[in-house]
Design a protein around this motif. Structure first.
Motif, PDB file in Angstrom:
ATOM      1  N   ARG A 247       0.544   8.923  -6.228  1.00 40.98           N
ATOM      2  CA  ARG A 247       0.737   8.485  -5.268  1.00 40.98           C
ATOM      3  C   ARG A 247       1.745   7.362  -5.152  1.00 40.98           C
ATOM      4  O   ARG A 247       1.299   6.378  -5.014  1.00 40.98           O
ATOM      5  N   ARG A 248       2.889   8.116  -4.844  1.00 40.54           N
ATOM      6  CA  ARG A 248       3.976   6.975  -5.151  1.00 40.54           C
ATOM      7  C   ARG A 248       5.413   7.140  -3.752  1.00 40.54           C
ATOM      8  O   ARG A 248       5.975   7.732  -3.222  1.00 40.54           O
ATOM      9  N   ARG A 249       5.332   5.594  -3.035  1.00 39.37           N
ATOM     10  CA  ARG A 249       6.191   5.512  -1.968  1.00 39.37           C
ATOM     11  C   ARG A 249       7.444   5.594  -2.740  1.00 39.37           C
ATOM     12  O   ARG A 249       8.051   5.857  -3.424  1.00 39.37           O
TER      13      ARG A 249
END
Length: 260
Positions: A247-249
């Motif tokens: 998951r990446r911001r």
């Protein structure tokens, strides 16, 4: 309701006969072109129409239509050539002759990107349940050509596309049939739907859910890894199957990894 097959206006007899043959092969009704496509959809109570002409077939669904194109694969390829990582391709194990099953072909962007990335050192097989998307994808693999991008055209030719749903397919294949199995199911909460103008594609697509049964079958059929693309908040990622989730911001999608 079902989809039908027809042609553009003023086509040759050869095109008409090819459209009829493809309709028969796909198990879809063929309709001689009369009036507008909207009139035909209304008259014959269809969800949409596969339309054949001089170019590749396309799907028409009233409020939207879908034509094959390279899409984001062009940008992803160029970014990798400049030394940037692709979020999906970086998750592929390093192995000569790597075999990948893309269980949800859709528009084919991920299959195409992986095929280019692997080159002649691996192979991508893809599944597509939707008759419309399978037919458009298969026609593209056979004859779509972009003279400005020979690399992606060659990568497209290397893909093997199969008409079928992933659950039935995984029940039939033997253990460790593919090194990697990749899932990108259609999101029930679409990403930037209006901005992406995806209505025609979404109307043609299959919405089979990725279940725990499918993941268990994939664990038997995969020799090395399973990769799942989903929304970051997907409940699927909390099932306990996944070794990690990327998951990446600021990113609207995430990749979950299962090593087998």
């Amino acid at each position: 309701m079902t989809i039908g097959v027809t042609t553009i206006r003023n086509v040759t007899r050869t095109v008409k006969e090819e459209a009829w043959r493809r309709a028969e092969a796909l198990g879809l009704p063929f309709f001689r072109r009369e009036g507008t496509l909207d009139d035909m959809i209304s008259t014959f109570r269809l969800e949409g129409l596969l339309v054949y002409g001089k170019d590749l077939p396309y799907y028409y669904a009233g409020r939207g239509e879908y034509h094959y194109h390279f899409g984001t694969a062009v940008l992803r390829k160029e970014q990798m050539k400049q030394g940037h990582e692709d979020r999906l391709c970086r998750l592929l194990p390093e192995k000569e002759g790597l075999s990948v099953l893309d269980a949800t072909f859709g528009q084919g962007g991920d299959s195409l990107t992986m095929s280019w990335f692997l080159g002649n050192w691996g192979h991508v097989t893809a599944l597509e349940k939707s008759r419309a998307l399978y037919e458009i994808g298969q026609a593209a693999i056979a004859s779509f050509r972009d003279p400005k991008d020979k690399e992606l055209t060659e990568a497209l030719r290397r893909i093997t596309l199969i008409h079928g749903d992933f659950l039935s397919f995984l029940r039939e294949v033997g253990p460790k049939s593919f090194d990697v199995i990749y899932f990108d199911p259609m999101f029930k909460a679409p990403v930037k739907r209006r901005e992406n103008n995806m209505e025609g594609f979404r109307r043609a697509a299959s919405y089979d859910s990725l279940t725990e049964e499918a993941l268990e079958l994939a664990r038997k059929a995969a020799g090395m890894r399973i990769i799942v693309k989903e929304r970051p908040f997907s409940r699927l990622f909390s099932t306990g199957f996944f070794r990690f989730v990327d998951r990446r911001r600021g990113q609207s999608t995430a990749y979950g990894v299962i090593d087998v």
